[in-house]
Structures are given as structure tokens and as C-alpha cells.
Design a protein around this motif. Structure first.
Motif, PDB file in Angstrom:
ATOM      1  N   ALA A  57      43.818  39.727  45.271  1.00  0.00           N
ATOM      2  CA  ALA A  57      43.562  41.078  45.766  1.00  0.00           C
ATOM      3  C   ALA A  57      44.819  41.688  46.374  1.00  0.00           C
ATOM      4  CB  ALA A  57      42.437  41.048  46.801  1.00  0.00           C
ATOM      5  N   MET A  58      45.619  40.857  47.053  1.00  0.00           N
ATOM      6  CA  MET A  58      46.848  41.355  47.667  1.00  0.00           C
ATOM      7  C   MET A  58      47.877  41.786  46.621  1.00  0.00           C
ATOM      8  SD  MET A  58      46.534  41.081  51.002  1.00  0.00           S
ATOM      9  CE  MET A  58      45.370  40.299  52.144  1.00  0.00           C
ATOM     10  N   ASN A  59      47.862  41.124  45.476  1.00  0.00           N
ATOM     11  CA  ASN A  59      48.851  41.398  44.437  1.00  0.00           C
ATOM     12  C   ASN A  59      48.346  42.341  43.354  1.00  0.00           C
ATOM     13  OD1 ASN A  59      51.248  39.726  45.155  1.00  0.00           O
ATOM     14  ND2 ASN A  59      49.767  38.064  45.046  1.00  0.00           N
ATOM     15  N   ALA A  60      47.148  42.882  43.554  1.00  0.00           N
ATOM     16  CA  ALA A  60      46.599  43.823  42.578  1.00  0.00           C
ATOM     17  C   ALA A  60      47.405  45.118  42.584  1.00  0.00           C
ATOM     18  CB  ALA A  60      45.136  44.100  42.903  1.00  0.00           C
ATOM     19  N   PRO A  61      47.377  45.867  41.472  1.00  0.00           N
ATOM     20  CA  PRO A  61      48.091  47.151  41.428  1.00  0.00           C
ATOM     21  C   PRO A  61      47.648  48.069  42.570  1.00  0.00           C
ATOM     22  CG  PRO A  61      47.357  46.519  39.240  1.00  0.00           C
ATOM     23  CD  PRO A  61      46.731  45.545  40.187  1.00  0.00           C
ATOM     24  N   ASN A  62      48.590  48.744  43.169  1.00  0.00           N
ATOM     25  CA  ASN A  62      48.345  49.699  44.264  1.00  0.00           C
ATOM     26  C   ASN A  62      47.853  49.036  45.545  1.00  0.00           C
ATOM     27  OD1 ASN A  62      48.970  51.879  42.518  1.00  0.00           O
ATOM     28  ND2 ASN A  62      46.861  51.851  41.735  1.00  0.00           N
ATOM     29  N   ALA A  63      47.957  47.706  45.619  1.00  0.00           N
ATOM     30  CA  ALA A  63      47.458  47.016  46.808  1.00  0.00           C
ATOM     31  C   ALA A  63      48.548  46.816  47.862  1.00  0.00           C
ATOM     32  CB  ALA A  63      46.861  45.671  46.429  1.00  0.00           C
ATOM     33  N   ARG A  64      49.785  46.656  47.438  1.00  0.00           N
ATOM     34  CA  ARG A  64      50.858  46.400  48.403  1.00  0.00           C
ATOM     35  C   ARG A  64      52.110  47.161  47.989  1.00  0.00           C
ATOM     36  NH1 ARG A  64      54.524  42.845  46.189  1.00  0.00           N
ATOM     37  NH2 ARG A  64      53.819  41.520  44.472  1.00  0.00           N
ATOM     38  N   PRO A  65      52.997  47.411  48.942  1.00  0.00           N
ATOM     39  CA  PRO A  65      54.248  48.099  48.617  1.00  0.00           C
ATOM     40  C   PRO A  65      55.106  47.261  47.677  1.00  0.00           C
ATOM     41  CG  PRO A  65      53.830  48.121  50.990  1.00  0.00           C
ATOM     42  CD  PRO A  65      52.852  47.158  50.378  1.00  0.00           C
ATOM     43  N   LEU A  66      55.869  47.933  46.849  1.00  0.00           N
ATOM     44  CA  LEU A  66      56.770  47.233  45.928  1.00  0.00           C
ATOM     45  C   LEU A  66      57.831  46.480  46.719  1.00  0.00           C
ATOM     46  CD1 LEU A  66      57.307  50.004  43.214  1.00  0.00           C
ATOM     47  CD2 LEU A  66      55.878  47.948  43.040  1.00  0.00           C
ATOM     48  N   GLY A  67      58.197  45.318  46.232  1.00  0.00           N
ATOM     49  CA  GLY A  67      59.256  44.540  46.860  1.00  0.00           C
ATOM     50  C   GLY A  67      58.809  43.706  48.037  1.00  0.00           C
ATOM     51  N   VAL A  68      57.490  43.667  48.295  1.00  0.00           N
ATOM     52  CA  VAL A  68      56.972  42.881  49.416  1.00  0.00           C
ATOM     53  C   VAL A  68      56.281  41.645  48.864  1.00  0.00           C
ATOM     54  CG1 VAL A  68      55.361  42.832  51.346  1.00  0.00           C
ATOM     55  CG2 VAL A  68      56.688  44.894  50.882  1.00  0.00           C
ATOM     56  N   SER A  69      56.684  40.487  49.360  1.00  0.00           N
ATOM     57  CA  SER A  69      56.066  39.229  48.948  1.00  0.00           C
ATOM     58  C   SER A  69      54.958  38.867  49.935  1.00  0.00           C
ATOM     59  CB  SER A  69      57.124  38.124  48.924  1.00  0.00           C
ATOM     60  OG  SER A  69      56.536  36.880  48.605  1.00  0.00           O
ATOM     61  N   VAL A  70      53.812  38.428  49.407  1.00  0.00           N
ATOM     62  CA  VAL A  70      52.655  38.117  50.244  1.00  0.00           C
ATOM     63  C   VAL A  70      52.297  36.646  50.089  1.00  0.00           C
ATOM     64  CG1 VAL A  70      50.247  38.623  50.750  1.00  0.00           C
ATOM     65  CG2 VAL A  70      51.772  40.458  50.023  1.00  0.00           C
ATOM     66  N   LEU A 125      41.957  44.261  52.761  1.00  0.00           N
ATOM     67  CA  LEU A 125      42.021  43.600  51.458  1.00  0.00           C
ATOM     68  C   LEU A 125      41.453  42.188  51.529  1.00  0.00           C
ATOM     69  CD1 LEU A 125      45.559  44.737  50.228  1.00  0.00           C
ATOM     70  CD2 LEU A 125      43.359  45.329  49.175  1.00  0.00           C
ATOM     71  N   ALA A 126      41.788  41.473  52.604  1.00  0.00           N
ATOM     72  CA  ALA A 126      41.308  40.093  52.753  1.00  0.00           C
ATOM     73  C   ALA A 126      39.796  40.049  52.918  1.00  0.00           C
ATOM     74  CB  ALA A 126      41.994  39.435  53.949  1.00  0.00           C
ATOM     75  N   LEU A 127      39.260  40.911  53.782  1.00  0.00           N
ATOM     76  CA  LEU A 127      37.813  40.923  54.021  1.00  0.00           C
ATOM     77  C   LEU A 127      37.047  41.386  52.794  1.00  0.00           C
ATOM     78  CD1 LEU A 127      37.825  42.362  57.636  1.00  0.00           C
ATOM     79  CD2 LEU A 127      36.905  40.141  56.978  1.00  0.00           C
ATOM     80  N   SER A 128      37.651  42.258  52.009  1.00  0.00           N
ATOM     81  CA  SER A 128      36.979  42.783  50.821  1.00  0.00           C
ATOM     82  C   SER A 128      37.079  41.848  49.628  1.00  0.00           C
ATOM     83  CB  SER A 128      37.570  44.152  50.440  1.00  0.00           C
ATOM     84  OG  SER A 128      37.424  45.077  51.498  1.00  0.00           O
ATOM     85  N   ALA A 129      38.037  40.937  49.675  1.00  0.00           N
ATOM     86  CA  ALA A 129      38.235  40.031  48.543  1.00  0.00           C
ATOM     87  C   ALA A 129      37.181  38.941  48.488  1.00  0.00           C
ATOM     88  CB  ALA A 129      39.623  39.399  48.608  1.00  0.00           C
ATOM     89  N   SER A 130      36.677  38.518  49.650  1.00  0.00           N
ATOM     90  CA  SER A 130      35.708  37.424  49.678  1.00  0.00           C
ATOM     91  C   SER A 130      34.845  37.535  50.933  1.00  0.00           C
ATOM     92  CB  SER A 130      36.416  36.071  49.661  1.00  0.00           C
ATOM     93  OG  SER A 130      35.491  35.012  49.879  1.00  0.00           O
ATOM     94  N   ALA A 131      33.546  37.347  50.759  1.00  0.00           N
ATOM     95  CA  ALA A 131      32.628  37.352  51.894  1.00  0.00           C
ATOM     96  C   ALA A 131      32.812  36.113  52.763  1.00  0.00           C
ATOM     97  CB  ALA A 131      31.188  37.432  51.396  1.00  0.00           C
ATOM     98  N   ASN A 132      33.598  35.156  52.287  1.00  0.00           N
ATOM     99  CA  ASN A 132      33.851  33.939  53.057  1.00  0.00           C
ATOM    100  C   ASN A 132      34.927  34.146  54.119  1.00  0.00           C
ATOM    101  OD1 ASN A 132      33.436  31.156  53.648  1.00  0.00           O
ATOM    102  ND2 ASN A 132      35.270  30.618  52.486  1.00  0.00           N
ATOM    103  N   VAL A 133      35.558  35.308  54.127  1.00  0.00           N
ATOM    104  CA  VAL A 133      36.586  35.610  55.126  1.00  0.00           C
ATOM    105  C   VAL A 133      35.913  36.225  56.344  1.00  0.00           C
ATOM    106  CG1 VAL A 133      38.674  36.913  55.645  1.00  0.00           C
ATOM    107  CG2 VAL A 133      38.336  35.966  53.360  1.00  0.00           C
TER     108      VAL A 133
END
Length: 285
Positions: A174-187, A127-135
Motif C-alpha cells: 500500500a505504501m508503494n502503490a501509485p500516488n501513495a508516497r512522494p517520489l524518491g522516498v524509500s519506505v 495507509l497502514a490502517l487502511s491496508a489491513s484490519a490487523n493494524v
């Protein structure tokens, strides 16, 4: 789940090593089985029949080379360009605009590893690498944030540190987008910190070594460190010594204690960069 280093894999058996002279020999043997009387002329390099055999062998080598290319195009470790695009499409992962093959290949590996489901380390890195080419890369630190369970801390290694705020925002979205992370997990998202590696060493040359060898080793050391460094990867003194003990160097001495340390230990949110690199030519040993 650790990913396989594709560069460490042995050469694939499906890719054949080509040998023109061996193919010529095979064709000559085949011809002699069919026409034994041609034995005398096949020993003459200028014989037209020999030239024809060589032409057949060369065309077969080109064909086998094309088969090798097709085999490589189907292997993730060797696929490039549009062939790699099709490998990524199989996993529903498109190449980012301007993305280099190596970075895209790494994301494909992460995508495969992340198929186990959301919540894996590979999923968050992808998710991190796909969110920005600067990563350049991403890492996960402890799942506890100030003692609170259920928290994932994502650390970003950026290419351009001046874009840290915008990049962090893009990754967090990107981490908080729908279907990106399990429910109840803070990022949470943070930027990794560079740790300067200071090296002060005296290099003693062998008599046969060129006079500018220390200058060349300084440049090669910088390049090697840039390749070696990764998030959380410590730099032991033995690695530094190995980079300096190049052919032509009789011995390496470190006159200042702690430069470098016996082992420069880095945390998961740190990466090594070249600091004060002072390599002195001690002369001929």
C-alpha cells in the motif's frame, strides 16, 4: 500535526439537554396566558387537561430528542453506523469490512489531516490502517535509516502478531502503490515491540473496604493499561500509583525497586503490555 482527541471536546451546544418537567411548566404557562380560568384545574394531577398538557410536553420532548439525534449524526465525534459511513464518503474513504466505528472514525480523522498531501505522518498512518484490519495503530520513526536520508520507517502495532509477515507485506504494498508516497522516498515497514510492565505492590486497605478489593484492582489495572498504552507512550510511576490508589485503599507501597521504574520510557516502536503484575493485600492499614 497532532489530531484532536474527539472525546476531550466539550458537549456540543447544538445538542439540547431535555427536561420533561420544564416542558410541562412551559406548556402550563402558555395555557394560562391564553386561558387564565384554567388555573384551578391545572393544580390537579388527575385533571384531564393536565394529562393533555403532559402529553403535548412528552411529544415535544420526543421531537427535540430527534433533532438532537440529527445534530449528533452530523458530528464526527458522535456519528455512528451509516451516518458515519456518509461522513467518511465525504472524504472518499469507505469503511473496511467489519470495521468498528471507533477505528473508522480514527481513519477519517487521519484522512482529513492527510489532505495536506502525501508525505505527512497522518498520510502514512492512514495507509497502514487502511491496508489491513490487523493494524491497530502505526507510527513513524526517524526519517533516517542507517544514515540514509529520504527514508520513512513505518512501525506497525498489530492485533494478531501471528499475521505479522502477511500484514507487513500488505502495508508495504500500500505504501508503494501509485500516488501513495512522494517520489524518491524509500519506505520500510517493521513490527512494533511489546514492552512488559512489571508491577509488584502492596495495597493496604481501609477498614471499610471489601475484602476482595485487591483482586478487583488487579483486573481494573490490566484493563486500564490496555486502554492507556499506545506506540511510544511511556508509563510513569505516578500513573501506576493512580490506578492502584483506588477508593478503599489507604496506601500503596512498592517493595521491589524498579518494579515499576520511576518512568518506563518507550521508544516510538514500542508499546506497554502487562508483565508480572503482583498486587499483595497488606491488610487493614
Amino acid at each position: 500535526m497532532s489530531m484532536i482527541d474527539l472525546k476531550s471536546l466539550p458537549p456540543p451546544a447544538v445538542v439540547e439537554e431535555l427536561d420533561f418537567e420544564a416542558l410541562v411548566t412551559v406548556h402550563k404557562q402558555d395555557l394560562l396566558q391564553r386561558q387564565p380560568s384554567a388555573a384551578n384545574v391545572l393544580a390537579l394531577p388527575s385533571e384531564p387537561l393536565v394529562k393533555q398538557v403532559e402529553a403535548f410536553a412528552y411529544r415535544e420532548m420526543l421531537l427535540r430528542g430527534r433533532v438532537n439525534d440529527a445534530a449528533r449524526a452530523n458530528l464526527l465525534a458522535f456519528a455512528t453506523g451509516t451516518d458515519l459511513d456518509h461522513k467518511g464518503a465525504f472524504y472518499n474513504l469507505a469503511r473496511m469490512p467489519g470495521e468498528a466505528d471507533d477505528r473508522y472514525r480514527n481513519r477519517i480523522q487521519l484522512r482529513i489531516a492527510a489532505l495536506a498531501g502525501n508525505g505527512t505522518a497522518e498520510q502514512y498512518r492512514l495507509l497502514a490502517l487502511s491496508a489491513s484490519a490487523n493494524v491497530r495503530d502505526a507510527n513513524l520513526t526517524s526519517g533516517l535509516n542507517n544514515g540514509a536520508p529520504g527514508t520513512v520507517n513505518v512501525v506497525l502495532w498489530l492485533i494478531d502478531a501471528s499475521q505479522a509477515q502477511a500484514t507487513s507485506a500488505a502495508v508495504l504494498a500500500a505504501m508503494n502503490a501509485p500516488n501513495a508516497r512522494p517520489l524518491g522516498v524509500s519506505v520500510t515497514v517493521a513490527v512494533a515491540r511489546p514492552v512488559a510492565l512489571n508491577v509488584t505492590a502492596t495495597l493496604w486497605r481501609e477498614a471499610s473496604a471489601p475484602a476482595d478489593i485487591v483482586t478487583k484492582i488487579t483486573a481494573s489495572f490490566m484493563a486500564s493499561l490496555a486502554t492507556y498504552a499506545s506506540l511510544g507512550r511511556s508509563v510513569p510511576l505516578s500513573w501506576v500509583t493512580a490506578q492502584l490508589q483506588q477508593p478503599g485503599i489507604a496506601r500503596v507501597e512498592f517493595p521491589i525497586a524498579g518494579q515499576p521504574a520511576s518512568n518506563t520510557v518507550l521508544a516510538a516502536d514500542e508499546y506497554a503490555v502487562a508483565g508480572a503484575i503482583t498486587l499483595t493485600d497488606g491488610g487493614v492499614a
